[in-house]
Design an enzyme around this catalytic site. Sequence first.
Site, PDB file in Angstrom:
ATOM      1  N   GLY A 412       0.806  -1.233   0.000  1.00 41.58           N
ATOM      2  CA  GLY A 412       0.000   0.000   0.000  1.00 41.58           C
ATOM      3  C   GLY A 412       0.832   1.273   0.000  1.00 41.58           C
ATOM      4  O   GLY A 412       2.016   1.250   0.355  1.00 41.58           O
ATOM      5  N   GLU A 413       0.213   2.361  -0.415  1.00 42.68           N
ATOM      6  CA  GLU A 413       0.833   3.703  -0.456  1.00 42.68           C
ATOM      7  C   GLU A 413       2.183   3.681  -1.179  1.00 42.68           C
ATOM      8  O   GLU A 413       3.146   4.294  -0.744  1.00 42.68           O
ATOM      9  CB  GLU A 413       0.953   4.286   0.960  1.00 42.68           C
ATOM     10  CG  GLU A 413      -0.416   4.546   1.559  1.00 42.68           C
ATOM     11  CD  GLU A 413      -0.404   5.467   2.766  1.00 42.68           C
ATOM     12  OE1 GLU A 413       0.566   6.207   2.968  1.00 42.68           O
ATOM     13  OE2 GLU A 413      -1.410   5.451   3.507  1.00 42.68           O
ATOM     14  N   GLY A 414       2.219   2.970  -2.292  1.00 43.91           N
ATOM     15  CA  GLY A 414       3.452   2.837  -3.080  1.00 43.91           C
ATOM     16  C   GLY A 414       4.132   1.540  -2.720  1.00 43.91           C
ATOM     17  O   GLY A 414       4.625   1.403  -1.596  1.00 43.91           O
TER      18      GLY A 414
END
Length: 589
Positions: A412-414
């Site tokens: 998640g988030e990159g």
Amino acid sequence: MTETEVQRQKEIQQAEELLFAGAQALGFAKGLFQGHFVSDWVMPYPRIPAAQQTELDKTLAELREFLDAKLDPVAIDREADIPREVIDGLGRVGVLGMTAPKGFGGCGFTQMANCKVLEEIGSRCGSTSVFVNAHHSIGIRALILFGTNEQKQTWLPKLVTGEWLGAFALTEKEAGSDAANVQMHARPSEDGSHFILNGEKRYITNAAIARVLTVMARTPVPGSDKTAITAFLVTPDMPGFEMLEPRMPKMGIRGTATGRFALRDVKVPKENILGPPGKGLKVALTVLDFGRTTFGACCTGAAKTCLRLATQHANTRKQFNKTLGNFHLVKKKIARMAADAYAMEAMTTMTASLIDRGLEDYMLETAMLKVFTTERLWEAINDAFQIHGGSAYFLDLPLERMVRDARINQIGEGSNEVLTSFIALVGMRGPGMEFKEIYDTMLKPSRAGIGRAWTAGMHRLGATVRIPDVPVRSAELKSFANQLGRLIWRFNFAVNRALIAYREPILDLQLVQERIAGAAMDLFASTCVLSRLDAETQFGQRNGESPASKNYAAELFLRQSFRRIRGFLAGLSDNDDKALLAAANLVLG
Ligand SMILES: Cc1cc2nc3c(=O)[nH]c(=O)nc-3n(C[C@H](O)[C@H](O)[C@H](O)COP(=O)(O)OP(=O)(O)OC[C@H]3O[C@@H](n4cnc5c(N)ncnc54)[C@H](O)[C@@H]3O)c2cc1C
């Protein structure tokens, strides 16, 4: 130019506009890539101001009391829901508006103080920490950072109490890691009063429970046939908002509501645009910088829980007539967990403080923090699990849930792969531009070019001859500081050599990038640890602590981190990359 080259040029231009617009002070991580130790950002170790520390202590005490009484991570996981009572309680303690300005009902905490709060939640429940992150770190962040006063007045007061919840909606089927490929589009109405949004979003935390969603959509660029991404505030009561799947069943952080929704001709007033039109990607990346910082805090909390559980078990479970903690292979795991937890906390605090102290560009540090802490936590959970043996497999212990909850962190988030490549390429851009100046001048000499090339050459040369000074105050840490300085020098040398050897194709050489990013992350982590240890040593000496009371975990971290850095640098010339790529290519066909 081939199609791939055209695409490459487009990507480079996009990245240049997005990431490097305007002159900025040299940050710590970018400095590393240039062979500098920008000590002002990292030494002395940052401290929360006394007045805020008192407020934070009060909040933490209240939070702990509330969580002890009301937070049941087992039930949250089993029921796949965070009860409203828990959300309301978090709101009452202030968690849901911790960094929002006091004028809008928030607590006005710094990012450093906020990270301490998130560490506490992260130590207890993965679902709850992701829920808080989705709402506070990213859901309402664009509003706090880019909202007009009017937008903040309208939305923030109810969002900071948790009466309304927020979400951040970037991901789509075609826009996962490739976040710039958002397909949801927003067409302006003829009278210009609103935009008409169409498209679908998926994997959005809080989508089904949020009253306000920050949604990224593609808008036309006036006067051209191009499009760019713009951030909009969307509410689910807008006609055409369709919740396709409110809670996608999933493996971990099961208490969070991860949803999929469609916007079908949804009319969004132009007053709901957040930040400058067409700059939504910049808005999204800035928001994610904050998310990655609190990610680090949550992982730190969870790693401390692993250490606590593993230590308890190793001290009580007996086999071969000894407690497990007597075996060196168990000690190895416990020591590494202690060392890593210390480093994770130091790195989180330092990164948060960079934001608080107004460093404009902290995208490298937040990316490093996210990759480093999520990987270290994964290892800590695995080690704690292993120490518990078969018992970890059963549902009466929290470890199987912690494994399931932690797995999203690396994605998640990159995803960590995308961020690893990002760290190497963004970091190398500075020295790379200086080399470009030199090459370009060699090919096409001009008076101005020669001047710039000379300056660039002197910079590169200066960094190559000078070993940076790492200014610790404690005499007993000087040897670590010297080693760190030498490693930064060697790292800079390796970066220069890679840039000269590979030039532009380095953009595709992810195995080289991984080593450069790995070394850079460990240099940053070591710096944070050394800075923290220096501050603690100084404090201990002022308070008459015996010099013998060494922090073995911190010192172990430095030793292991230095060893990893040497390994990464050695791997740049001694590796199996060719064989690895050949094997993969054969399998992939
Ligand atoms: C539980 C959960 C909650 C989420 N919450 C939100 C949310 O609130 N808001 C939101 O907008 N999104 C959210 N997401 C989406 C999340 O951010 C994406 O899943 C993530 O960005 C990865 O995108 P993807 O899943 O499409 O994977 P893909 O882009 O398909 O990537 C798959 C894998 O391919 C590899 N990969 C991809 N690109 C590269 C590359 N350039 N180099 C090397 N390797 C690469 C990586 O290993 C990556 O993990 C959530 C996802 C989950 C699972």
